[in-house]
Motif scaffolding. Structure first.
Motif, PDB file in Angstrom:
ATOM      1  N   ILE A 156       0.850  -1.188   0.000  1.00 20.31           N
ATOM      2  CA  ILE A 156       0.000   0.000   0.000  1.00 20.31           C
ATOM      3  C   ILE A 156       0.884   1.236   0.000  1.00 20.31           C
ATOM      4  O   ILE A 156       1.843   1.332   0.770  1.00 20.31           O
ATOM      5  N   ALA A 157       0.553   2.181  -0.863  1.00 17.68           N
ATOM      6  CA  ALA A 157       1.387   3.375  -1.005  1.00 17.68           C
ATOM      7  C   ALA A 157       1.484   4.169   0.300  1.00 17.68           C
ATOM      8  O   ALA A 157       2.544   4.682   0.636  1.00 17.68           O
ATOM      9  N   ASN A 158       0.401   4.267   1.046  1.00 20.63           N
ATOM     10  CA  ASN A 158       0.411   5.032   2.297  1.00 20.63           C
ATOM     11  C   ASN A 158      -0.414   4.283   3.336  1.00 20.63           C
ATOM     12  O   ASN A 158      -1.570   4.634   3.592  1.00 20.63           O
ATOM     13  N   PRO A 159       0.153   3.249   3.963  1.00 21.83           N
ATOM     14  CA  PRO A 159      -0.631   2.409   4.874  1.00 21.83           C
ATOM     15  C   PRO A 159      -0.859   3.014   6.254  1.00 21.83           C
ATOM     16  O   PRO A 159      -1.755   2.592   6.970  1.00 21.83           O
ATOM     17  N   ASP A 160      -0.061   4.004   6.635  1.00 25.57           N
ATOM     18  CA  ASP A 160      -0.094   4.508   8.012  1.00 25.57           C
ATOM     19  C   ASP A 160      -0.978   5.734   8.176  1.00 25.57           C
ATOM     20  O   ASP A 160      -0.605   6.714   8.799  1.00 25.57           O
ATOM     21  N   VAL A 161      -2.189   5.664   7.603  1.00 27.77           N
ATOM     22  CA  VAL A 161      -3.124   6.777   7.731  1.00 27.77           C
ATOM     23  C   VAL A 161      -3.890   6.646   9.045  1.00 27.77           C
ATOM     24  O   VAL A 161      -4.023   5.555   9.596  1.00 27.77           O
TER      25      VAL A 161
END
Length: 282
Positions: A156-161
């Motif tokens: 995932i490009a930005n998993p830490d949302v």
């Protein structure tokens, strides 16, 4: 002629895609009003049936069978390779989503954010206990996606949302491996039912993207509950980890693609239509 496929076209739903093709195919007869087009009840095959030839028979002064044959001849190149088109004996027209078309549509649901409608009628305030099953399903989707990212099943490009994004953008695999040897991998009954519910919910939501139909009442909560229930059945019956991950990782990734599509649509309904929180964890 417009030959955009389902992934490229501006239409949000499968039904709107087909209605646009019908409009392009009917080159005479003036204004025809609403084009009859309905989903078949089969949850395994994605089939739409139209009785437009019966509606046109009087004005065109031909039999429904003759009109249907003419329309099929025009529709086939407009809809291929996403749909097969054939005329039935009664003069109705049947359009079936092909495996290639289904893969493109699933990819679109999983990786392109749904447009925020310019006009929308928010549902009345819904109590927390009625929202909870839907929010739970959404949070479960988010949890599965993060777990799959940690286990390197997907990237995932930005998993830490901290809040649910419009879309969980995949760096890999891209595209999702929906197809195996020309056939969609997802053939389990629970998988097919979830796919069917995704498409049905979108078809039912289509008026929110049409300014002229924005007053049409839609039971957003019922749609979300139906999708949530289909997801829970899928989650309980279709494994992603264990032997599936090690022996058939592409099947696991395809199932995660369904999770992505479900999360995106649940988030959209919760935040944009029910004016509720789409939690990433509970």
């Amino acid at each position: 002629m417009d030959t955009l496929n389902v992934f490229q076209c501006p239409e949000v739903t499968v039904k709107r895609f087909l209605l646009a093709k019908f409009q392009g195919a009917i080159a005479r007869g003036g204004t025809i009003g609403e084009i009859p087009l309905n989903r078949g009840k089969n949850s395994v095959r994605v089939v739409y049936v139209s009785a437009i030839a019966l509606k046109l028979a009087k004005n065109w002064q031909q039999t429904p069978q003759a009109i249907a044959a003419q329309l099929v001849e025009t529709l086939q190149p407009l809809c291929w390779p996403d749909f097969t088109v054939k005329a039935l004996s009664a003069g109705t027209i049947e359009l079936e989503l092909t495996d290639a078309g289904l893969a493109l549509w699933l990819q679109r649901l999983a990786q392109i954010a749904l447009p925020v409608p310019e006009y929308r009628i928010l549902s009345a305030v819904v109590s927390a206990d009625r929202l909870f099953p839907i929010q739970y399903s959404h949070a479960r989707c988010c949890s599965l996606l993060r777990m799959a990212h940690r286990d390197r099943l997907i990237s995932i490009a930005n998993p830490d949302v901290t809040t649910a994004p419009q879309i969980w953008s995949l760096a890999a695999p891209n595209p999702i491996p929906w197809i195996d040897g020309g056939v969609v991998r997802l053939i389990d009954r629970a998988e097919c039912n979830l796919i069917s519910q995704l498409l049905t919910v979108l078809d039912n939501l289509s008026p929110i993207w049409e300014a002229e139909n924005r007053e049409k009442p839609i039971d957003h909560l019922k749609l979300a509950n139906t999708l949530s229930q289909a997801f829970q059945t899928f989650y309980s019956q279709c494994r992603i980890w264990g032997e599936v991950k090690t022996e058939t990782p592409k099947l696991a990734q395809s199932r995660l693609g369904l999770v992505l599509a479900t999360q995106s649509l649940l988030r959209f309904i919760l935040e944009e239509l029910l004016n509720a929180i789409a939690p990433i964890e509970l």
